[in-house]
Scaffold this active site. Structure first.
Site, PDB file in Angstrom:
ATOM      1  N   GLY A  33      -5.565 -55.201 -38.060  1.00  0.00           N
ATOM      2  CA  GLY A  33      -6.049 -56.021 -36.958  1.00  0.00           C
ATOM      3  C   GLY A  33      -5.651 -57.470 -37.120  1.00  0.00           C
ATOM      4  O   GLY A  33      -4.799 -57.791 -37.946  1.00  0.00           O
ATOM      5  N   ASN A  34      -6.237 -58.328 -36.314  1.00  0.00           N
ATOM      6  CA  ASN A  34      -5.936 -59.757 -36.400  1.00  0.00           C
ATOM      7  C   ASN A  34      -7.190 -60.561 -36.109  1.00  0.00           C
ATOM      8  O   ASN A  34      -8.234 -60.002 -35.786  1.00  0.00           O
ATOM      9  CB  ASN A  34      -4.787 -60.119 -35.440  1.00  0.00           C
ATOM     10  CG  ASN A  34      -5.132 -59.825 -33.999  1.00  0.00           C
ATOM     11  OD1 ASN A  34      -5.990 -60.458 -33.410  1.00  0.00           O
ATOM     12  ND2 ASN A  34      -4.461 -58.817 -33.435  1.00  0.00           N
ATOM     13  N   ARG A  35      -7.092 -61.881 -36.234  1.00  0.00           N
ATOM     14  CA  ARG A  35      -8.268 -62.740 -36.174  1.00  0.00           C
ATOM     15  C   ARG A  35      -8.615 -63.226 -34.773  1.00  0.00           C
ATOM     16  O   ARG A  35      -9.466 -64.093 -34.619  1.00  0.00           O
ATOM     17  CB  ARG A  35      -8.066 -63.936 -37.115  1.00  0.00           C
ATOM     18  CG  ARG A  35      -8.081 -63.516 -38.586  1.00  0.00           C
ATOM     19  CD  ARG A  35      -7.472 -64.583 -39.481  1.00  0.00           C
ATOM     20  NE  ARG A  35      -8.151 -65.863 -39.369  1.00  0.00           N
ATOM     21  CZ  ARG A  35      -9.207 -66.225 -40.077  1.00  0.00           C
ATOM     22  NH1 ARG A  35      -9.728 -65.377 -40.936  1.00  0.00           N
ATOM     23  NH2 ARG A  35      -9.742 -67.404 -39.923  1.00  0.00           N
ATOM     24  N   SER A  36      -8.013 -62.667 -33.743  1.00  0.00           N
ATOM     25  CA  SER A  36      -8.353 -63.095 -32.385  1.00  0.00           C
ATOM     26  C   SER A  36      -9.805 -62.746 -32.060  1.00  0.00           C
ATOM     27  O   SER A  36     -10.245 -61.624 -32.302  1.00  0.00           O
ATOM     28  CB  SER A  36      -7.433 -62.395 -31.374  1.00  0.00           C
ATOM     29  OG  SER A  36      -7.881 -62.657 -30.065  1.00  0.00           O
TER      30      SER A  36
END
Ligand code: CTP
Ligand code: CA
Length: 231
Positions: A33-36
């Site tokens: 995943g990512n930090r958005s």
């Protein structure tokens, strides 16, 4: 400012917003995943609704509450986001791709939980590239429909940020690109944002700074004007 909610320049328009970070499963319990946080995309969806638009929000993983009064489609992976977006984009006057799309996904997803091997041994994950959703929906005839991309860039200077943004909008083929600088502590999951918006020729059309709500309003003003053919 707080007078912005009374501007109805998207009345009768259909607006599609993608928001949040996609997640690419590795096995039943893990993902890449990512930090958005999805905050900026959700703020754009809410602001477009307040300006009179019929809004569809395609939400990947978001860490804020979803707005009332908009149609919500939930997705998880980039492939699901691609499918939902390619169906919805042609039905909307304005598509804003604020989602943080995973560039890669695992080559294969394990049906069972991946087990740890011998102590100290390394694990290599093989990834394949996801399709570029923004480039896909920007291509082909659009009959006046607008497509807007986002770019979060780690740049040391404003010049470098501009150069990265200009190269990116040329690659993507969208009408506008909203560029913001990010680092380990700015951009993601914060309450405020600083962006500049480039047009297809790479010119700066607006710079906006402040809460994600006020940034949403400032940039939507530009897109609404472009939709009605204003210079
Ligand atoms: N985007 C997309 N599909 C992808 C990757 C990105 O539609 N597979 C969209 C994002 O939603 C965003 C824009 O493209 O609106 C720019 O994303 P960004 O990650 O900055 O661009 P990339 O082309 O992936 O380039 P980079 O190597 O900088 O990540
Ligand atoms: Ca990317």
């Amino acid at each position: 400012g707080d007078g912005s909610a009374r501007i109805r320049d998207l009345e009768g328009r259909r607006v599609l917003v993608t928001a949040g970070g996609t997640r690419e499963p590795l096995d039943p319990v893990r993902y890449i995943g990512n930090r958005s946080s999805g905050k900026q995309g959700v703020a754009i969806a809410s602001a477009a609704r307040d300006r009179g638009a019929h809004v569809t929000l395609i939400a990947a993983h978001v860490e804020v509450g979803l707005p009332e009064g908009v149609d919500v489609v939930r997705v998880e992976t980039a492939a699901e986001l691609l499918a939902a977006t390619t169906v919805a984009a042609p039905e909307n006057d304005l598509t804003v791709m604020a989602a943080a799309v995973s560039d890669y996904r695992p080559v294969s997803v394990s049906d069972s939980k991946i087990k740890k091997t011998a102590t100290g041994e390394r694990l290599t994950l093989e990834l394949v590239q996801n399709p570029d959703i923004l480039a896909t929906i920007s291509a082909g005839p659009r009959d006046g429909r607008l497509v807007v991309g986002f770019a979060a860039e780690t740049a040391d200077t404003r010049e470098e940020l501009l150069a990265l943004g200009r190269a990116k909008i040329a690659r993507k083929g969208c009408d506008f690109l909203v560029v913001n600088g990010v680092g380990w502590s700015t951009g993601f999951a914060t309450e405020s944002n600083t962006v500049l918006v480039l047009d297809a020729a790479g010119a700066i059309v607006v710079e906006a700074s402040g809460s994600k709500t006020s940034v949403a309003d400032d940039i939507l003003g530009v897109f609404a004007a472009a939709l009605s053919g204003a210079p």
